[in-house]
Design a protein around this motif. Structure first.
Motif, mmCIF file in Angstrom:
data_model
loop_
_atom_site.group_PDB
_atom_site.id
_atom_site.type_symbol
_atom_site.label_atom_id
_atom_site.label_comp_id
_atom_site.label_asym_id
_atom_site.label_seq_id
_atom_site.Cartn_x
_atom_site.Cartn_y
_atom_site.Cartn_z
ATOM 1 N N SER A 124 36.708 -23.367 -10.574
ATOM 2 C CA SER A 124 35.391 -22.738 -10.473
ATOM 3 C C SER A 124 34.589 -23.048 -11.732
ATOM 4 O O SER A 124 35.129 -23.586 -12.716
ATOM 5 C CB SER A 124 35.532 -21.229 -10.318
ATOM 6 N N TRP A 125 33.309 -22.686 -11.720
ATOM 7 C CA TRP A 125 32.508 -22.858 -12.940
ATOM 8 C C TRP A 125 33.131 -22.102 -14.106
ATOM 9 O O TRP A 125 33.115 -22.583 -15.238
ATOM 10 C CB TRP A 125 31.084 -22.360 -12.676
ATOM 11 N N PHE B 38 26.685 -21.927 -17.858
ATOM 12 C CA PHE B 38 27.947 -21.526 -17.246
ATOM 13 C C PHE B 38 28.392 -20.144 -17.710
ATOM 14 O O PHE B 38 29.152 -19.458 -17.015
ATOM 15 C CB PHE B 38 29.035 -22.553 -17.576
ATOM 16 N N LYS C 243 32.539 -23.974 -6.693
ATOM 17 C CA LYS C 243 33.682 -24.837 -6.962
ATOM 18 C C LYS C 243 33.350 -26.263 -6.516
ATOM 19 O O LYS C 243 33.443 -26.584 -5.320
ATOM 20 C CB LYS C 243 34.931 -24.335 -6.229
ATOM 21 N N ASN D 160 22.507 -26.572 -7.886
ATOM 22 C CA ASN D 160 23.320 -27.788 -7.727
ATOM 23 C C ASN D 160 22.605 -28.999 -7.129
ATOM 24 O O ASN D 160 23.095 -30.120 -7.267
ATOM 25 C CB ASN D 160 24.558 -27.508 -6.850
#
Length: 291
Positions: free
Chosen positions: A132-133, A152, A161, A207
């Motif tokens: 995951s981040w 983050f 993810k 994203n």
């Protein structure tokens, strides 16, 4: 914000009158209002003027000015048309007497018709096997650009993810693709379709420009590139739920003129296509001066 319920509180606007609504902002790690928040709040405003049970099927928008996190945003809805099958709304977002955003949304009465969709990519790593981040921050935090590391570190109501992760320290160009699983944090219970669409719209601004930056990753990263959403369009196809992971599969056909274009499809884990997204964003190298 740390849970989906926090996100819901953010997206539901305060109603001023029949066509005017106010919203507040939460940072996602940038100094200005997150574009996904404005998109989702505008959809919330538009949806609340729909009284004939029609369903959102598309929206198109432009970001005109950066939003200020400290000031509320006022959304005004224009009831453009209520036809026999479709209803159209135009939303204008204002802050401090300045228009910062415009959106058009179309709603369609439920109908039965033909049905097909593209197939989701096969062979992708499943989310249970991926970092995951939060995991990436723990393992690679010392190698991330300062601005990306700070991004983050922000608590958020969504877990992301990516199906692959390449450390920025490798400094190599990558294909113009990006696939990322996402899931809401916390139990959201049963949500109506309009609310689910607003949350999905919020997530869709995360994203998407990664795919446009990937082919230039040997020289470009979020720390040395000025980025901003310029426009955003979305098409909503099928009902879904947030109980399992969803996949955002993104590609970038072009980057030029300090702008990157990306488009993506959002699938359920079992391959049902629920929405498509397209966006052009500013991607201006900070070390290049334009006259």
């Amino acid at each position: 914000m740390t849970t989906a319920n926090d996100l819901l509180d953010l997206l539901v606007l305060t109603q001023i009158d029949d066509t005017e609504f106010n919203g507040v902002s939460e940072t996602v790690g940038s100094p200005v209002v997150f574009g996904g928040q404005v998109l989702a709040q505008a959809i919330n405003a538009a949806s609340r003027t729909i009284t004939n049970k029609r369903v959102l099927h598309s929206m198109h928008s432009y970001f005109l000015e950066a939003g200020d996190l400290k000031w509320p945003i006022t959304y005004n809805v224009n009831l453009v048309r209520d036809g026999g099958s479709f209803s159209v709304r135009r939303v204008t977002a204002h802050q401090k007497n300045k228009t910062i955003f415009i959106l058009s949304a179309s709603f369609h009465k439920p109908e039965i018709g033909y049905n097909h969709q593209i197939v989701m990519k096969s062979g992708l790593n499943q989310p249970e096997t991926l970092l995951s981040w939060t995991d990436i921050l723990k393992q690679y935090g010392d190698f991330l650009p300062k601005s990306l590391k700070a991004f983050f570190e922000i608590e958020r109501p969504i877990e992301f993810k990516p199906t692959t992760f390449v450390s920025p320290a490798e400094k190599k160009d990558l294909p113009p693709f990006y696939d990322v699983w996402f899931k809401l944090k916390g139990d959201v219970g049963d949500l109506d379709l309009a609310t689910k669409q607003q949350i999905l719209t919020y997530v869709s601004d995360y994203n998407i420009l990664v795919s446009a930056l990937n082919p230039h990753a040997s020289v470009a990263h979020w720390g040395n590139t000025q980025t901003a959403s310029l426009d955003h369009s979305m098409w909503y196809f099928r009902d879904f739920d947030f109980s399992d992971w969803l996949l955002f599969s993104i590609e970038s056909p072009n980057t030029s003129g300090a702008r990157g274009f990306a488009r993506g499809n959002i699938f359920t884990r079992d391959g049902k296509l629920i929405a498509s997204v397209a966006q052009e964003g500013l991607m201006r190298p900070k070390n290049i001066k334009n006259e």
